[in-house]
Write an enzyme that holds these catalytic residues in place. Structure first.
Site, PDB file in Angstrom:
ATOM      1  N   THR A 154       0.677  -1.016   0.309  1.00 26.42           N
ATOM      2  CA  THR A 154       0.144  -0.132   0.117  1.00 26.42           C
ATOM      3  C   THR A 154       0.948   1.303   0.155  1.00 26.42           C
ATOM      4  OG1 THR A 154      -1.440  -1.048   1.524  1.00 26.42           O
ATOM      5  CG2 THR A 154      -1.841   0.942   1.596  1.00 26.42           C
ATOM      6  N   ILE A 183     -12.730  -5.975   0.284  1.00 28.87           N
ATOM      7  CA  ILE A 183     -11.981  -5.143   0.558  1.00 28.87           C
ATOM      8  C   ILE A 183     -11.066  -4.210   0.988  1.00 28.87           C
ATOM      9  CG2 ILE A 183     -13.412  -3.248   2.061  1.00 28.87           C
ATOM     10  CD1 ILE A 183     -14.875  -4.176  -0.562  1.00 28.87           C
ATOM     11  N   SER A 184     -10.197  -4.534   0.942  1.00 28.95           N
ATOM     12  CA  SER A 184      -8.806  -3.574   1.546  1.00 28.95           C
ATOM     13  C   SER A 184      -9.510  -2.728   3.003  1.00 28.95           C
ATOM     14  CB  SER A 184      -8.044  -3.043   0.637  1.00 28.95           C
ATOM     15  OG  SER A 184      -8.057  -2.129   0.729  1.00 28.95           O
ATOM     16  N   ASP A 185      -8.364  -2.327   3.166  1.00 33.03           N
ATOM     17  CA  ASP A 185      -8.107  -1.506   4.555  1.00 33.03           C
ATOM     18  C   ASP A 185      -8.238   0.208   3.930  1.00 33.03           C
ATOM     19  OD1 ASP A 185      -5.810  -0.715   5.605  1.00 33.03           O
ATOM     20  OD2 ASP A 185      -5.997  -2.215   4.374  1.00 33.03           O
ATOM     21  N   THR A 203       0.329   0.320   6.188  1.00 29.11           N
ATOM     22  CA  THR A 203      -0.166  -1.073   5.282  1.00 29.11           C
ATOM     23  C   THR A 203      -0.027  -1.580   6.092  1.00 29.11           C
ATOM     24  OG1 THR A 203       1.657  -1.364   3.496  1.00 29.11           O
ATOM     25  CG2 THR A 203       1.971   0.014   5.141  1.00 29.11           C
ATOM     26  N   GLY A 204       0.454  -2.664   4.896  1.00 23.49           N
ATOM     27  CA  GLY A 204       0.569  -4.610   5.500  1.00 23.49           C
ATOM     28  C   GLY A 204      -1.060  -5.197   5.048  1.00 23.49           C
ATOM     29  N   GLY A 206      -4.628  -6.262   4.853  1.00 24.37           N
ATOM     30  CA  GLY A 206      -5.778  -4.800   4.806  1.00 24.37           C
ATOM     31  C   GLY A 206      -6.562  -5.907   6.683  1.00 24.37           C
TER      32      GLY A 206
END
Length: 280
Positions: A154, A183-185, A203-204, A206
């Site tokens: 990210t 769906i990502s964070d 980042t990481g 999600g």
């Protein structure tokens, strides 16, 4: 005036010394360009600009260079939040645009400020964003060979401007090989959050960031009186309970910059007009 940016984790894709040096130089260059932009622009405009530069660099998994999902399609997500107004806007799983962060920024003027999938793409088309393929040969090769590289990519930016206003922007190309529709964070308050006291981009993985509500927790704790360092430490201690994989960058209203990761190594750079800090 200060800015800090991140470009995901070093474990994203190639981990050679050559790539490491390229990312260090790239992040330093983008941080400097963004700081120069910040001199004459708001924190809100600056974080969008900084993230767009990260999206345009194929070293990172956002915009150009985004990961390919399990059905062979690239879907990207991005969000931006204004600490002064405490409003966030974003796009989820948008396809075929060069800079998802600019679509997210455009949505800030709307009542419906978070759009997904076809709706996000239609909005982009209606507002002058041209079709653009963000796929690069490296990602196609990884997809075809089913090289799962961890999904920790990210990009993000946090800035405080000369008026003391805070803003944050985050963009991702996904984790790669995920189920379509995941769906990502990045377009949630777990991964991208700001108010007048603090702004944080994550980042990481999600799912870990959402489970921990990482960005929102850190900002809320600073709002409630914790130092930014203590707010990060407490939140990352809680992340350990789920063995969460995450990194975060942040700035508080006093101009204090902080960053932390749960596993090595988040790639980042910060600049205050005099001194750089770059990941090693």
């Amino acid at each position: 005036m200060k800015i800090i940016i991140h470009g995901g984790f070093f474990s994203e894709s190639s981990q050679s010394n050559e790539v490491k040096l390229a990312k260090q130089n790239s992040l330093k260059d983008i941080a400097k360009k963004s700081y120069e932009f910040l001199k004459d622009n708001s924190a809100f405009d600056t974080v969008a600009y900084a993230v767009s530069l990260l999206e345009d660099d194929e070293l990172y998994n956002a915009g150009i260079g985004s990961q390919i999902q399990s059905d062979g399609i690239i879907r990207m997500s991005a969000a931006i939040m204004n600490g002064e107004t405490q409003k966030m806007s974003g796009v989820i799983n948008i396809q075929d645009v060069k800079n998802p962060i600019f679509v997210a920024k455009e949505l800030m003027k709307e009542d419906d400020r978070v759009l997904g999938g076809n709706g996000a793409k239609q909005y982009a088309n209606q507002h002058g964003f041209e079709n653009f393929s963000t796929e690069i040969p490296q990602r196609r090769k990884e997809y075809e060979e089913k090289l799962k590289n961890g999904g920790k990519g990210t990009v993000g930016a946090v800035a405080i401007d000369k008026h003391g206003k805070l803003a944050v922007a985050t963009s991702t190309g996904g984790k790669g090989f995920e189920i379509p529709g995941r769906i990502s964070d990045s377009a949630t308050v777990a991964g991208n959050f700001a108010n007048q006291f603090c702004a944080v981009s994550c980042t990481g993985v999600g799912e870990d960031i959402v489970s921990n509500a990482t960005a929102a927790k850190i900002v809320t704790r600073v709002t409630d009186g914790l130092t930014i360092e203590n707010a990060f430490d407490r939140t990352f201690e809680e992340l350990k309970e789920i063995d969460g994989f995450a990194g975060a960058i942040g700035i508080d209203s006093e101009g204090n910059i902080f960053h932390q990761d749960s596993y090595p190594t988040m790639v980042f750079a910060s600049f205050d007009g005099i001194d750089f800090e770059v990941f090693v």
